[in-house]
Design an enzyme around this catalytic site. Structure first.
Site, PDB file in Angstrom:
ATOM      1  N   CYS A 124       3.030 -39.379  67.101  1.00 51.61           N
ATOM      2  CA  CYS A 124       2.155 -40.119  66.066  1.00 51.61           C
ATOM      3  C   CYS A 124       2.936 -41.380  65.490  1.00 51.61           C
ATOM      4  CB  CYS A 124       2.061 -39.029  64.943  1.00 51.61           C
ATOM      5  SG  CYS A 124       1.118 -39.504  63.510  1.00 51.61           S
ATOM      6  N   ARG A 180      -5.946 -41.982  62.041  1.00 48.65           N
ATOM      7  CA  ARG A 180      -6.101 -41.285  61.021  1.00 48.65           C
ATOM      8  C   ARG A 180      -5.958 -42.351  59.660  1.00 48.65           C
ATOM      9  NH1 ARG A 180      -4.808 -36.108  62.805  1.00 48.65           N
ATOM     10  NH2 ARG A 180      -3.507 -36.454  64.804  1.00 48.65           N
ATOM     11  N   CYS A 182       3.416 -30.619  63.178  1.00 51.15           N
ATOM     12  CA  CYS A 182       4.057 -31.943  62.998  1.00 51.15           C
ATOM     13  C   CYS A 182       5.204 -32.185  61.943  1.00 51.15           C
ATOM     14  CB  CYS A 182       3.059 -33.005  62.606  1.00 51.15           C
ATOM     15  SG  CYS A 182       3.543 -34.833  62.765  1.00 51.15           S
ATOM     16  N   CYS A 233      13.367 -48.970  52.468  1.00 53.45           N
ATOM     17  CA  CYS A 233      11.970 -49.208  52.893  1.00 53.45           C
ATOM     18  C   CYS A 233      11.270 -49.809  51.554  1.00 53.45           C
ATOM     19  CB  CYS A 233      11.353 -48.005  53.290  1.00 53.45           C
ATOM     20  SG  CYS A 233      12.071 -47.032  54.793  1.00 53.45           S
ATOM     21  N   CYS A 258      16.723 -41.079  49.553  1.00 54.18           N
ATOM     22  CA  CYS A 258      16.778 -41.423  50.799  1.00 54.18           C
ATOM     23  C   CYS A 258      17.643 -42.900  50.801  1.00 54.18           C
ATOM     24  CB  CYS A 258      15.526 -41.765  51.358  1.00 54.18           C
ATOM     25  SG  CYS A 258      15.731 -42.272  53.074  1.00 54.18           S
ATOM     26  N   CYS A 268       8.498 -47.597  49.658  1.00 51.14           N
ATOM     27  CA  CYS A 268       8.801 -46.047  49.505  1.00 51.14           C
ATOM     28  C   CYS A 268       9.264 -45.746  48.367  1.00 51.14           C
ATOM     29  CB  CYS A 268       9.611 -45.593  50.660  1.00 51.14           C
ATOM     30  SG  CYS A 268       9.656 -43.741  50.675  1.00 51.14           S
ATOM     31  N   CYS A 280       1.743 -30.990  58.581  1.00 49.02           N
ATOM     32  CA  CYS A 280       3.048 -32.221  58.762  1.00 49.02           C
ATOM     33  C   CYS A 280       4.115 -32.005  57.649  1.00 49.02           C
ATOM     34  CB  CYS A 280       2.562 -33.560  58.734  1.00 49.02           C
ATOM     35  SG  CYS A 280       3.816 -34.941  59.229  1.00 49.02           S
TER      36      CYS A 280
HETATM   37  N1  SAM Z   1      11.746 -40.568  56.272  1.00 51.82           N
HETATM   38  C1  SAM Z   1      10.958 -40.603  57.450  1.00 51.82           C
HETATM   39  C2  SAM Z   1      10.562 -41.901  57.841  1.00 51.82           C
HETATM   40  O1  SAM Z   1      10.578 -42.885  57.250  1.00 51.82           O
HETATM   41  O2  SAM Z   1      10.080 -42.085  58.894  1.00 51.82           O
HETATM   42  C3  SAM Z   1       9.654 -39.795  57.378  1.00 51.82           C
HETATM   43  C4  SAM Z   1       9.063 -40.075  55.943  1.00 51.82           C
HETATM   44  S1  SAM Z   1       8.424 -41.456  55.202  1.00 51.82           S
HETATM   45  C5  SAM Z   1       7.853 -41.503  53.730  1.00 51.82           C
HETATM   46  C6  SAM Z   1       6.779 -41.347  56.542  1.00 51.82           C
HETATM   47  C7  SAM Z   1       5.849 -42.689  56.310  1.00 51.82           C
HETATM   48  O3  SAM Z   1       5.167 -42.711  55.011  1.00 51.82           O
HETATM   49  C8  SAM Z   1       6.601 -44.085  56.398  1.00 51.82           C
HETATM   50  O4  SAM Z   1       6.798 -44.313  57.674  1.00 51.82           O
HETATM   51  C9  SAM Z   1       5.261 -44.915  55.883  1.00 51.82           C
HETATM   52  O5  SAM Z   1       4.403 -45.382  56.845  1.00 51.82           O
HETATM   53  C10 SAM Z   1       4.498 -44.027  54.874  1.00 51.82           C
HETATM   54  N2  SAM Z   1       4.612 -44.473  53.439  1.00 51.82           N
HETATM   55  C11 SAM Z   1       5.722 -44.141  52.665  1.00 51.82           C
HETATM   56  N3  SAM Z   1       5.536 -44.648  51.416  1.00 51.82           N
HETATM   57  C12 SAM Z   1       4.222 -45.163  51.494  1.00 51.82           C
HETATM   58  C13 SAM Z   1       3.466 -45.893  50.664  1.00 51.82           C
HETATM   59  N4  SAM Z   1       3.594 -46.018  49.404  1.00 51.82           N
HETATM   60  N5  SAM Z   1       2.148 -46.126  50.922  1.00 51.82           N
HETATM   61  C14 SAM Z   1       1.528 -45.952  52.062  1.00 51.82           C
HETATM   62  N6  SAM Z   1       2.598 -45.559  52.982  1.00 51.82           N
HETATM   63  C15 SAM Z   1       3.782 -44.989  52.715  1.00 51.82           C
HETATM   64  C1  DTB Z   2       1.636 -41.553  57.617  1.00 45.10           C
HETATM   65  O1  DTB Z   2       1.516 -42.480  58.268  1.00 45.10           O
HETATM   66  N1  DTB Z   2       1.255 -41.397  56.223  1.00 45.10           N
HETATM   67  C2  DTB Z   2       1.764 -40.222  55.794  1.00 45.10           C
HETATM   68  C3  DTB Z   2       2.406 -39.358  56.695  1.00 45.10           C
HETATM   69  N2  DTB Z   2       2.368 -40.331  57.930  1.00 45.10           N
HETATM   70  C4  DTB Z   2       3.795 -38.824  56.766  1.00 45.10           C
HETATM   71  C5  DTB Z   2       2.576 -40.362  54.718  1.00 45.10           C
HETATM   72  C6  DTB Z   2       2.071 -41.332  53.369  1.00 45.10           C
HETATM   73  C7  DTB Z   2       2.854 -41.243  52.299  1.00 45.10           C
HETATM   74  C8  DTB Z   2       2.317 -41.820  51.213  1.00 45.10           C
HETATM   75  C9  DTB Z   2       3.541 -42.205  50.052  1.00 45.10           C
HETATM   76  C10 DTB Z   2       3.659 -40.612  49.536  1.00 45.10           C
HETATM   77  O2  DTB Z   2       2.948 -39.988  49.085  1.00 45.10           O
HETATM   78  O3  DTB Z   2       5.109 -40.612  49.102  1.00 45.10           O
HETATM   79 FE1  SF4 Z   3      13.513 -42.977  53.389  1.00 43.63          FE
HETATM   80 FE2  SF4 Z   3      11.009 -43.349  52.756  1.00 43.63          FE
HETATM   81 FE3  SF4 Z   3      12.044 -45.116  54.414  1.00 43.63          FE
HETATM   82 FE4  SF4 Z   3      11.377 -42.615  55.130  1.00 43.63          FE
HETATM   83  S1  SF4 Z   3      10.036 -44.192  54.336  1.00 43.63           S
HETATM   84  S2  SF4 Z   3      13.478 -43.598  55.642  1.00 43.63           S
HETATM   85  S3  SF4 Z   3      11.807 -41.441  53.231  1.00 43.63           S
HETATM   86  S4  SF4 Z   3      12.896 -44.861  52.382  1.00 43.63           S
END
Ligand code: SAM
Ligand code: DTB
Ligand code: SF4
Length: 333
Positions: free
Chosen positions: A194, A266, A134, A62, A58, A65, A102
């Site tokens: 959501c 959630r 979702c 973030c 990506c 992430c 989802c």
């Molecule tokens: N790329 C899209 C976005 O950012 O909206 C969708 C996927 S993104 C992985 C969805 C959500 O996962 C993020 O907004 C964040 O709240 C959650 N998330 C990602 N990495 C995480 C982590 N290490 N711990 C907790 N939540 C995480």
């Molecule tokens: C949300 O708030 N938490 C979920 C779902 N929406 C998409 C994602 C959590 C991702 C945690 C990090 C991972 O497994 O990559």
């Molecule tokens: Fe990309 Fe992760 Fe940010 Fe979603 S949360 S936009 S997958 S870097």
């Protein structure tokens, strides 16, 4: 009993929210539990399943992430899964008792083209399977939201993650208003919203209150509010963050429940580091949904067997799909 209309407000002030959030924690939990039982059945927890349909690589930054291309994590990037692979995971999720499926993609935003068309096709098919579908695919235009709605999409996840003030410390490649615009596009398309956040990223209580304030003062509350505890992943800037205490999760969940009584709250990422008693406190505070299956998107999650035991011990049962989330039930306890 209070007039039900008085509970649903979109004019919360930060001061009011701060007062609720900082209440003595057991009183706060009691208030959350009471509000929970007024609008939901306290014995029901929705079971949802996540699937990463396009992992890693990506372009965003973030800080939490593991899928951001710029960090060196163990996540292996892969291109979009084939439709049949996704559908077989959806069938498996349903067989394991999930009522919401989802699909997540590591995209900054949705681009029109082959991959998006595949998502749209899969949404149509999973909707036929009587599951709430979702997606969480990044930013979305009004037209794309409409296309997903027409395919049967039930909900769209797009988290605000933290307060507007702290946002720039966590993400620099887009701004808060971009997120709010997508939420507006989703709402206008008639798709269920959501949106929630993550705690444990170094934010202050004020930031947590700020996030809840933004969510609770949207023109309509999100139907679903995920509360994630950061899963620190090696290679990301937040790898060294300390685990949040369960009382912080309880405060977030109970406050969200009181501010947005009808929402599904959630208990999302972070369960793998919580024991049964800690998760029970979160359900008591007002959480009524979990993600099940041994993987979230890329990080570990408790497996079905452990969750089944937890449901048995706590005498919880999975909530059915498409239950009108705004209907007030006569709850038998
Ligand atoms: N790329 C899209 C976005 O950012 O909206 C969708 C996927 S993104 C992985 C969805 C959500 O996962 C993020 O907004 C964040 O709240 C959650 N998330 C990602 N990495 C995480 C982590 N290490 N711990 C907790 N939540 C995480
Ligand atoms: C949300 O708030 N938490 C979920 C779902 N929406 C998409 C994602 C959590 C991702 C945690 C990090 C991972 O497994 O990559
Ligand atoms: Fe990309 Fe992760 Fe940010 Fe979603 S949360 S936009 S997958 S870097």
């Amino acid at each position: 009993m209070q007039n039900l209309q008085e509970d649903i407000r979109n004019d919360w002030t930060r001061e009011e929210i701060s007062k609720i959030y900082h209440s003595p924690v057991l009183d706060l939990m009691y208030q959350g539990a009471t509000m929970h039982r007024k609008y939901h059945n306290g014995q029901e927890v929705q079971v949802c399943t996540l699937l990463s349909v396009k992992t890693g690589g990506c372009p965003e930054d973030c800080a939490y992430c593991p899928q951001a291309a710029r960090y060196h994590t163990d996540v292996k990037a892969h291109k979009m899964l084939e439709a049949e692979e996704i559908l077989s995971k959806a069938r498996e999720a349903k067989a394991n008792g999930s009522t919401r499926f989802c699909m997540g993609a590591a995209w900054r935003e949705v681009r029109n083209g082959r991959d998006f068309d595949r998502v749209v096709d899969v949404v149509k098919e999973v909707t036929q399977m009587q599951m709430e579908v979702c997606c969480t695919l990044g930013m979305l235009t009004a037209e794309q939201a409409k296309k997903l709605k027409d395919a049967g999409l039930y909900a769209y996840n797009h988290n605000l993650d933290t307060s507007e003030d702290y946002y720039a410390d966590i993400i620099s490649t887009r701004d808060y208003q971009d997120r709010l615009n997508t939420l507006e596009n989703v709402r206008q398309a008639g798709v269920s919203v959501c949106s929630g956040g993550i705690i444990g990223m170094g934010e202050t209580d004020k930031d947590r209150i700020g996030l809840l304030h933004t969510l609770a003062t949207l023109p309509e509350h999100p139907e679903s509010v995920p509360v994630n505890a950061l899963v620190p992943v090696e290679g990301t800037p937040l790898e060294e963050q300390q685990r949040v205490s369960v009382w912080e999760m309880v405060r977030m969940i109970a406050t969200a429940r009181i501010l947005m009584p009808k929402a599904m709250v959630r208990l999302s990422a972070g369960r793998v580091r919580m024991n049964l008693e800690e998760q029970a406190l979160c359900f008591m505070a007002g959480a009524n949904s979990i993600f099940a299956g041994d993987k979230l998107l890329t990080t570990p999650n408790p497996d079905y067997v452990d969750d089944k035991k937890m449901f048995q011990t706590l005498q919880l049962r999975p909530r059915e799909a498409f239950k009108n989330e705004t209907k007030i039930e006569a709850v038998q306890i």
